[in-house]
Write a protein that holds these residues in place. Structure first.
Motif, PDB file in Angstrom:
ATOM      1  N   ALA B 541       0.998  -1.148  -0.149  1.00 57.01           N
ATOM      2  CA  ALA B 541       0.184  -0.252   0.088  1.00 57.01           C
ATOM      3  C   ALA B 541       1.537   1.593  -0.036  1.00 57.01           C
ATOM      4  N   LYS B 542       2.189   1.234   0.699  1.00 57.94           N
ATOM      5  CA  LYS B 542       2.662   2.169   0.777  1.00 57.94           C
ATOM      6  C   LYS B 542       3.618   2.075  -0.499  1.00 57.94           C
ATOM      7  N   ARG B 543       3.762   1.123  -1.606  1.00 60.04           N
ATOM      8  CA  ARG B 543       4.057   1.768  -2.402  1.00 60.04           C
ATOM      9  C   ARG B 543       3.759   2.222  -3.858  1.00 60.04           C
ATOM     10  N   LYS B 544       2.316   2.045  -3.397  1.00 61.63           N
ATOM     11  CA  LYS B 544       1.277   2.739  -4.393  1.00 61.63           C
ATOM     12  C   LYS B 544       0.866   4.115  -3.658  1.00 61.63           C
ATOM     13  N   LEU B 545       1.458   4.326  -2.993  1.00 65.26           N
ATOM     14  CA  LEU B 545       0.153   5.937  -1.886  1.00 65.26           C
ATOM     15  C   LEU B 545       1.347   6.692  -2.527  1.00 65.26           C
ATOM     16  N   LEU B 546       2.812   6.063  -2.807  1.00 60.32           N
ATOM     17  CA  LEU B 546       4.255   6.993  -2.959  1.00 60.32           C
ATOM     18  C   LEU B 546       4.232   6.617  -4.618  1.00 60.32           C
ATOM     19  N   ALA B 547       3.929   6.008  -4.829  1.00 58.40           N
ATOM     20  CA  ALA B 547       4.103   5.810  -6.660  1.00 58.40           C
ATOM     21  C   ALA B 547       2.968   6.965  -7.105  1.00 58.40           C
ATOM     22  N   GLU B 548       1.820   7.820  -6.105  1.00 60.01           N
ATOM     23  CA  GLU B 548       0.541   7.551  -6.777  1.00 60.01           C
ATOM     24  C   GLU B 548       1.089   9.892  -6.226  1.00 60.01           C
ATOM     25  N   PRO B 556      10.320  12.455  -7.379  1.00 59.91           N
ATOM     26  CA  PRO B 556      10.593  11.063  -7.864  1.00 59.91           C
ATOM     27  C   PRO B 556      10.837  10.163  -6.016  1.00 59.91           C
ATOM     28  N   VAL B 557       9.934   8.872  -6.332  1.00 57.68           N
ATOM     29  CA  VAL B 557       9.639   8.329  -5.128  1.00 57.68           C
ATOM     30  C   VAL B 557      10.328   8.237  -3.690  1.00 57.68           C
ATOM     31  N   GLU B 558      11.743   8.127  -4.278  1.00 53.43           N
ATOM     32  CA  GLU B 558      12.794   7.826  -3.448  1.00 53.43           C
ATOM     33  C   GLU B 558      12.589   9.286  -2.776  1.00 53.43           C
ATOM     34  N   LYS B 559      12.459  10.604  -3.115  1.00 50.69           N
ATOM     35  CA  LYS B 559      12.481  11.877  -2.057  1.00 50.69           C
ATOM     36  C   LYS B 559      11.481  11.536  -1.534  1.00 50.69           C
ATOM     37  N   LEU B 560      10.188  10.640  -1.198  1.00 49.56           N
ATOM     38  CA  LEU B 560       8.952  10.640  -0.506  1.00 49.56           C
ATOM     39  C   LEU B 560       9.259   9.363   0.600  1.00 49.56           C
ATOM     40  N   ILE B 562       6.489   8.321   4.315  1.00 46.63           N
ATOM     41  CA  ILE B 562       5.027   8.519   4.742  1.00 46.63           C
ATOM     42  C   ILE B 562       5.004   7.647   6.241  1.00 46.63           C
ATOM     43  N   ARG B 563       4.435   8.427   6.578  1.00 48.61           N
ATOM     44  CA  ARG B 563       4.863   8.692   8.533  1.00 48.61           C
ATOM     45  C   ARG B 563       3.511   8.962   9.289  1.00 48.61           C
ATOM     46  N   GLU B 564       2.747   7.969   9.949  1.00 41.14           N
ATOM     47  CA  GLU B 564       1.840   9.077  10.220  1.00 41.14           C
ATOM     48  C   GLU B 564       0.359   9.751   9.173  1.00 41.14           C
ATOM     49  N   GLY B 565       1.009   9.032   8.271  1.00 34.24           N
ATOM     50  CA  GLY B 565      -0.470   9.172   7.193  1.00 34.24           C
ATOM     51  C   GLY B 565      -0.278  10.549   6.693  1.00 34.24           C
ATOM     52  N   VAL B 566       0.847  10.886   6.827  1.00 33.61           N
ATOM     53  CA  VAL B 566       1.748  11.891   5.923  1.00 33.61           C
ATOM     54  C   VAL B 566       2.294  11.719   5.278  1.00 33.61           C
ATOM     55  N   VAL B 567       2.597  12.620   4.379  1.00 33.17           N
ATOM     56  CA  VAL B 567       3.208  12.067   2.777  1.00 33.17           C
ATOM     57  C   VAL B 567       3.993  13.459   3.213  1.00 33.17           C
ATOM     58  N   CYS B 568       5.418  12.896   2.778  1.00 35.64           N
ATOM     59  CA  CYS B 568       6.317  13.714   3.566  1.00 35.64           C
ATOM     60  C   CYS B 568       7.439  14.393   1.950  1.00 35.64           C
ATOM     61  N   ARG B 569       8.328  15.057   1.722  1.00 36.29           N
ATOM     62  CA  ARG B 569       9.814  14.938   1.066  1.00 36.29           C
ATOM     63  C   ARG B 569      10.540  14.930   1.683  1.00 36.29           C
ATOM     64  N   LEU B 570      11.583  14.276   1.376  1.00 37.44           N
ATOM     65  CA  LEU B 570      12.784  13.822   1.685  1.00 37.44           C
ATOM     66  C   LEU B 570      13.700  14.643   1.535  1.00 37.44           C
ATOM     67  N   PRO B 571      14.839  15.088   1.810  1.00 35.67           N
ATOM     68  CA  PRO B 571      15.340  15.049   3.219  1.00 35.67           C
ATOM     69  C   PRO B 571      14.529  15.524   4.243  1.00 35.67           C
ATOM     70  N   GLU B 572      13.920  16.672   4.227  1.00 33.92           N
ATOM     71  CA  GLU B 572      13.385  17.962   4.755  1.00 33.92           C
ATOM     72  C   GLU B 572      12.748  17.909   5.807  1.00 33.92           C
ATOM     73  N   GLN B 573      11.547  16.531   4.717  1.00 34.37           N
ATOM     74  CA  GLN B 573      10.538  16.278   5.463  1.00 34.37           C
ATOM     75  C   GLN B 573       9.566  17.280   6.048  1.00 34.37           C
ATOM     76  N   THR B 574       9.146  17.993   4.888  1.00 30.47           N
ATOM     77  CA  THR B 574       7.834  19.106   4.117  1.00 30.47           C
ATOM     78  C   THR B 574       7.204  18.432   4.412  1.00 30.47           C
ATOM     79  N   LYS B 575       5.816  19.016   4.300  1.00 28.97           N
ATOM     80  CA  LYS B 575       4.681  17.888   4.513  1.00 28.97           C
ATOM     81  C   LYS B 575       3.926  18.192   3.022  1.00 28.97           C
ATOM     82  N   MET B 576       3.778  17.748   2.508  1.00 29.71           N
ATOM     83  CA  MET B 576       2.824  17.104   0.597  1.00 29.71           C
ATOM     84  C   MET B 576       1.855  16.866   1.100  1.00 29.71           C
TER      85      MET B 576
END
Lengths: 156, 768
Positions: B541-548, B556-560, B562-576
Motif C-alpha cells: 500500500a505504501k509503495r502505491k501511495l508513494l507512486a501516486e 521522484p519516489v525516492e524523495k518521498l 509516509i509517516r503517521e498518515g502524512v506524505v512528506c518530501r525528503l530529506p527536509e521532511q516537508t509535508k506534501m
C-alpha cells in the motif's frame, strides 16, 4: 401463563410479559435485546451474567424475572453515560484488562458495586469483590490493576 | 543478543507504533457490551436447535423413534442418521458421521437433533425421542484399550491404536550404555477442559439453493469449510463462514460436529438455526486436552551433557478422532528443539477409548511432554549435583542450530530467558537460604510459531489493506482473533508498514466470502505468519501511495516518505499531502477503486517427511523460562503460589500490554492445570461437568506474576517477533512440580498436583 412486570433497566422503564420460570438474564437478552449481559454457565457459577439489582450484584441467570418486578436493574449497556465511558471502562481498556471480553460486562458491574460502596478498597478487597467472576484469558492481573487505578484516582 | 525491558524498548524504538502499549482494538465495544458474539446474534425467523446425545459410552443403536417429537407443536425438524448425507469425514481421520450411524462411542455422541421455535420446545422434543440401545462392553483408559481382547471401538483399527508415531536419531542404545547417569520415570498429564467463557455455538442459514452461511466462533474459519464441505457432500465455495467476536478458544474451537447439525437443520427448515451448547454439554462433549502418560528416560555424562532421550507415550483419543494424532506426535518430538540431544527415540501411540474425543488445548502435546521432561531434568540435576538452571543452560540450543529432526533454530533466547528469570526471581539467594515449606522451581519450554504439518496444502498467510478516500484503512485477512489481541497487533503492523496512523486502521471481521484463506489460530502462528502478510500488505500500500504522490507532485519516489498518515518530501521532511488526499486522488482516477495493498507471506518451512520425520515446521522458534515460588502446607497439602516469574523470548516486543496479557493468562491457565483442574471421568461419564465442581483459577487463587521479555530479533519474524500463546502455558506444570519438590521433598509425577497426592507422598516419605 405470562405475567406483566415492570422493570427499570438503566433508568428506563419497561413493561414485559414474562413466564414464571424465565430468568432475569433471559428477559434482558431475549425480550429487551440487551445482549451485553452474557450467559456463561446459566448455573450461577461464572459471574458472566452479573448485573446490579437495586444497586447490588446478582447472577441474573439465578434470578427469576418476576421477582424483580418494580426493581431497578443496571446492566453493562447503562454504564457509559452520554457516550462517555465510565472510568472503570476506560481503565479496563487502557490497562489491557479485556481479552475475549466475555467476562468483561459482569466483571465491570462487580467492580462498580465495589467502588460505590468502598471507594478506596485494598487489593484484597478488590479480589474478594470479583472472586465470583471467572476470567479465562487475562489471569486477572490487569483486571485488578485497572480497578486499583480507578480507586486510586489515576489519570486515565 | 539484546535484553531489554518494555520501557527501554519504548525509548529506543525506531518505530512509530510498534513497541507501544496499545489497548486492544475492540476493547471499547467489549467494555460497553456492544460487541456481538455468536451467542448474541438473532436472525429473523430463527429456530433453536438441540442435540440428543448418547447416555452410553459404547452401545449399538437398535432403533430410533422420532414420531412423538415430530408431532410436538413448534417442532420444525427432527433428524437422525438417515437424514444426513451419511458421508464419513473428520479433520484427520474419517471416523465421524454428523449423527451416529449404528452405534455410539462416547457419552455425549450426537444421535439425533431437533429444530424448534424456541429452546424450551426443542428441549422438550429431544426428550420425546425414543432410542433403543444395546450396551456394548466399553473401555475407558488407553492402558486398558491396548490390552489384547479389549473391546474394539472402531473395527477399522482392530487394536484400538489410531496412530503410532516412531522416530529415532543417533544410537540411543549405545548412548544409554555409555552414560554416567541414566534416569527414568513415568509421568501423567491429565485431561483438562479449555473453559473458554463462551461455550460452543453456531448459527446456520441456507439460501435454499445449496449455499450455507455459518456464523461461528471459530479459530479456523476458512479451514472448517474444507472438512464441512466433505461432510455435507458440497463444495467449500458453498459454505460462507462469518466469524463475529469469539469468547475464547484455547484450541477447542476448530471443527465441531454441532456446526454441521446446525447446517442440516437450517437446510431442512429453510430458516436460520442456532445451537448453543449448555455448559454441561460443553464439558461432556467439547474438545478437551489429550491425556497422556509418558515413560521417559534420559542419559547424561557426569558433567551434565545430555546424551540421549527415550520416550514412550500413550495418549487417549476418545471415541472419535479430532486432532489427537498430530498432538500425540507433537508430544513425541517437538521438545527435541529445546536441548541439544544427539540420540533420540520416541514411540507414541494414540488409542481409542469410550470417552469424549480429545483435541487441541494451548500447548498441543508439547505442554504434556514439557511436564515430563522438565520434571525429569530436575530429578537429574539433583542426581548429578548440578544446579538445575546450569544444567539447562549447558544443553540449550543456540542461534543457528539445527535440531536432529531438521528444525532450523534461527534464534534461541533460551539461555537468556534462564538468566533473566533467575535474576528476577532472586533464584540463587532463594536456593541458598531455604525457608521451611517454601520452595522454588524452574522449567523451560520451546514452541513453534506455525506448524507446516498441520494443513498439508499450504503454509503462510495473506492480507489485503484497502486505503479509502479519507485515509481510513481496512485490513482484510483470514486469521482469527479469538480474544488474544491479534487484530490489535495486525493494525499496528499495517500502520507501521504503510506509514498510516494506527487509529485509521480497522481490522475487518473474518468473512470467507470476502477475505483470503487464513489458516487461523493454532500453533501460536498468528503474529508471525499473519503478521508478515500484514507487513507485506502495508508495504505494498505504501509503495502505491508513494507512486501516486510522486505523479501528483512530480517528485521522484525516492524523495518521498509516509509517516503517521502524512506524505512528506525528503530529506527536509516537508509535508506534501495527507494519505487521505493521495488515496482519494488514486481512487477517483481509478473509477472509484480504492488503493489496495496486497501482502503474501510464504515461509520457507518444510513439511516433515512421512517416513523420516525430517522437516522444519515453523519459520521461528520460541523459548521461555518459568520459575514458581510456592509454599506447601504440610498439614493440609495445600499449595500456595506466592510468586511466579516468566521470561519469554518473544523475538521483538510488538505490543507489551498484549504480550503481558498472554503470558499472565497462560500462566494462570497453567496453574489451574498444575494444581486444580481435572476432568474426573468414571465409566466414561464426566463427574464434574460444572464450574462449581470443575474449579478453574479465580482471582484469589493466584500469587504475584512477574513477566519479562528477551528480544532476539529473529530475522524471519515480523519486525523480529515470535509467537506467544502456547509457550506461555507449557512450562507451568513442571515449574510448580519442581517448586513443590524443593519445598517439601516430594515429587508428584501426575497432574493435577492435588493436596491428596501431596499428603500421601509426605506420609510415604515420613515412613521411610
Amino acid at each position: 401463563m405470562k405475567r406483566l412486570i415492570n422493570l427499570v433497566v438503566n433508568g428506563e422503564s419497561h413493561e414485559v410479559a414474562v413466564s414464571p420460570e424465565q430468568t432475569l438474564l433471559e428477559v434482558l437478552r431475549e425480550e429487551l435485546g440487551l445482549t451485553g449481559t452474557k450467559k456463561g454457565c446459566n448455573q450461577g457459577e461464572c459471574g458472566a451474567c452479573t448485573v446490579l439489582v437495586d444497586g447490588k450484584p446478582v447472577s441474573s441467570c439465578l434470578v427469576l424475572a418476576v421477582s424483580v418486578n418494580g426493581k431497578s436493574v443496571s446492566t453493562i449497556e447503562g454504564l457509559s453515560q452520554d457516550g462517555r465511558l465510565h472510568p472503570l471502562q476506560e481503565a479496563f481498556v487502557k490497562y489491557g484488562a479485556i481479552q475475549c471480553g466475555f467476562c468483561t460486562p459482569g466483571m465491570l458491574l462487580a467492580a462498580k458495586y465495589l467502588l460505590e460502596n468502598r471507594p478506596k478498597p485494598s487489593e484484597q478487597e478488590i479480589k474478594e469483590a470479583i472472586n465470583g467472576n471467572i476470567c479465562r484469558c487475562t489471569g486477572y492481573v490487569k483486571i485488578v490493576e485497572a480497578i486499583s487505578a480507578v480507586a486510586q484516582g489515576a489519570a486515565l | 543478543m539484546r535484553l531489554r525491558d518494555c520501557k527501554e524498548v519504548l525509548e529506543m524504538s525506531e518505530f512509530n507504533i510498534i513497541g507501544k502499549r496499545v489497548p486492544q482494538k475492540d476493547a471499547v465495544e467489549k467494555s460497553t457490551g456492544a460487541a456481538q458474539y455468536v451467542t448474541d446474534l438473532k436472525l429473523p425467523g430463527m429456530l433453536y436447535g438441540k442435540i440428543l446425545r448418547s447416555p452410553y459410552p459404547h452401545a449399538s443403536i437398535l432403533c430410533i423413534d422420532t414420531t412423538r417429537a415430530k408431532r410436538l407443536p413448534g417442532v420444525k425438524s427432527v433428524i437422525t442418521f438417515s437424514d444426513t448425507p451419511q458421508i464419513k469425514f473428520g479433520p484427520l481421520v474419517d471416523d465421524w458421521y454428523i449423527l451416529a450411524k449404528d452405534k455410539v462411542r462416547f457419552i455425549g455422541e450426537e444421535v439425533a437433533a431437533v429444530a424448534a421455535v424456541d429452546e424450551d420446545t426443542a428441549r422438550e422434543a429431544i426428550e420425546l425421542i425414543r432410542v433403543e440401545y444395546e450396551e456394548l462392553p466399553a473401555v475407558f483408559t488407553p492402558g486398558e484399550a491396548i490390552q489384547p481382547g479389549a473391546p474394539i471401538i472402531n473395527p477399522e483399527y482392530p487394536n484400538n491404536v489410531v496412530s503410532h508415531f516412531k522416530v529415532e536419531r543417533g544410537d540411543v542404545e549405545q548412548a544409554f550404555r555409555e552414560a554416567d547417569l541414566v534416569i527414568g520415570d513415568e509421568f501423567y498429564a491429565n485431561q483438562v477442559y479449555q473453559a473458554y467463557m463462551e461455550s460452543m455455538a453456531c448459527i446456520a442459514q441456507s439460501d435454499g439453493r445449496g449455499h450455507l452461511t455459518l456464523w461461528l466462533p471459530s479459530q479456523v474459519p476458512s479451514k472448517t469449510r474444507m472438512s464441512y464441505a466433505k461432510a455435507l457432500g458440497i463444495q467449500p465455495r458453498d459454505i460462507r463462514v462469518i466469524r463475529p467476536h469469539v469468547g475464547g478458544g484455547f484450541g477447542a474451537k476448530m471443527e465441531y460436529d454441532a456446526d454441521l447439525i446446525c447446517a442440516l437443520l437450517a437446510t431442512n427448515t429453510g430458516r436460520p438455526v442456532k445451537i448453543v451448547n449448555t455448559r454441561m454439554e460443553d464439558f461432556e462433549a467439547g474438545n478437551p486436552r489429550v491425556p497422556m502418560s509418558f515413560d521417559l528416560r534420559l542419559a547424561f555424562k557426569k558433567d551434565g551433557t545430555l546424551l540421549a532421550k527415550d520416550l514412550k507415550a500413550l495418549a487417549g483419543n476418545g471415541g472419535r478422532t479430532v486432532y489427537g494424532p498430530a498432538i500425540m506426535s507433537t508430544a513425541c518430538y517437538r521438545i527435541d528443539s529445546l536441548y541439544r540431544i544427539p540420540n533420540l527415540r520416541a514411540d507414541g501411540r494414540l488409542v481409542y477409548t469410550n470417552t469424549v474425543p480429545t483435541a487441541c488445548f494451548r500447548g498441543f502435546g508439547n505442554a504434556q511432554a514439557t511436564f515430563a521432561l522438565e520434571s525429569l531434568l530436575d530429578m537429574a540435576a539433583h542426581e548429578l549435583g548440578i544446579e538445575p538452571a546450569e544444567l539447562r543452560i549447558k544443553n540449550s540450543f543456540n542461534n543457528g542450530d539445527t535440531s536432529p529432526h531438521g528444525w532450523f533454530i534461527s534464534t534461541s533466547g533460551l539461555a537468556d530467558t534462564i538468566e533473566q528469570a533467575t535474576q528476577a526471581a532472586g533464584w540463587n539467594d532463594k536456593k541458598r537460604n531455604k525457608t521451611t515449606r517454601r520452595g522454588i522451581g524452574l522449567a523451560c519450554t520451546n514452541h513453534v510459531s506455525g506448524n507446516r504439518g498441520f494443513y498439508r496444502p499450504f503454509d503462510g498467510s495473506s492480507a489485503i489493506l484497502r486505503v479509502g478516500e479519507s485515509g481510513q484503512a481496512v485490513l482484510i485477512q483470514g486469521e482469527a482473533e479469538i480474544g488474544q489481541g491479534q487484530n490489535t497487533v495486525y493494525a499496528m503492523l499495517a500502520a507501521e508498514a504503510a506509514g498510516l496512523r494506527y487509529e485509521d486502521v480497522t481490522v475487518a471481521q473474518v468473512d470467507t466470502l470476502i477475505g483470503p484463506f487464513g489458516l487461523g489460530s493454532f500453533a501460536s502462528r498468528g503474529t508471525v505468519l499473519g503478521g508478515q502478510a500484514v507487513i507485506a500488505a502495508g508495504k505494498d500500500a505504501k509503495r502505491k501511495l508513494l507512486a501516486e504522490a510522486s505523479s501528483m507532485f512530480n517528485i521522484p519516489v525516492e524523495k518521498l516518505d509516509i509517516r503517521e498518515g502524512v506524505v512528506c518530501r525528503l530529506p527536509e521532511q516537508t509535508k506534501m499531502a495527507t494519505v487521505a488526499e493521495v488515496a482519494s486522488h488514486y481512487m477517483f482516477r481509478q473509477g472509484g477503486c480504492p488503493l489496495t495493498g496486497e501482502g503474501v507471506y510464504v515461509p520457507d518451512t518444510v513439511v516433515p517427511d512421512p517416513v523420516t520425520k525430517i522437516g522444519n515446521i515453523s519459520p521461528v522458534y520460541c523459548f521461555a523460562t518459568h520459575i514458581a515460588e510456592v509454599e506447601v502446607d504440610t498439614e493440609t497439602g495445600q499449595v500456595k503460589v506466592l510468586n511466579y516469574f516468566a521470561s519469554h523470548d518473544v523475538g521483538k516486543i510488538l505490543n507489551p500490554v498484549g504480550l503481558e496479557g498472554q503470558v499472565e493468562g497462560g500462566v494462570v491457565q497453567g496453574l489451574g492445570w498444575a494444581l486444580m483442574e481435572d476432568m474426573v471421568t468414571v465409566n466414561g461419564k464426566v463427574q464434574n461437568p460444572t464450574f462449581l465442581d470443575y474449579r478453574i483459577p479465580g482471582v484469589r487463587d493466584i500469587g504475584k506474576i512477574h513477566v519479562s521479555f528477551v528480544e532476539t530479533n529473529d530475522p524471519k519474524g515480523p519486525y523480529g517477533a515470535k509467537g506467544i500463546g502456547e509457550p506461555a502455558l507449557n512450562p507451568v506444570t513442571a515449574a510448580v512440580a519442581n517448586a513443590i519438590y524443593d519445598a517439601v521433598g516430594v515429587r508428584i509425577k501426575s497432574l493435577p498436583i492435588t493436596p491428596e497426592k501431596i499428603l500421601a507422598a509426605l506420609e510415604h516419605t515420613c515412613m521411610l
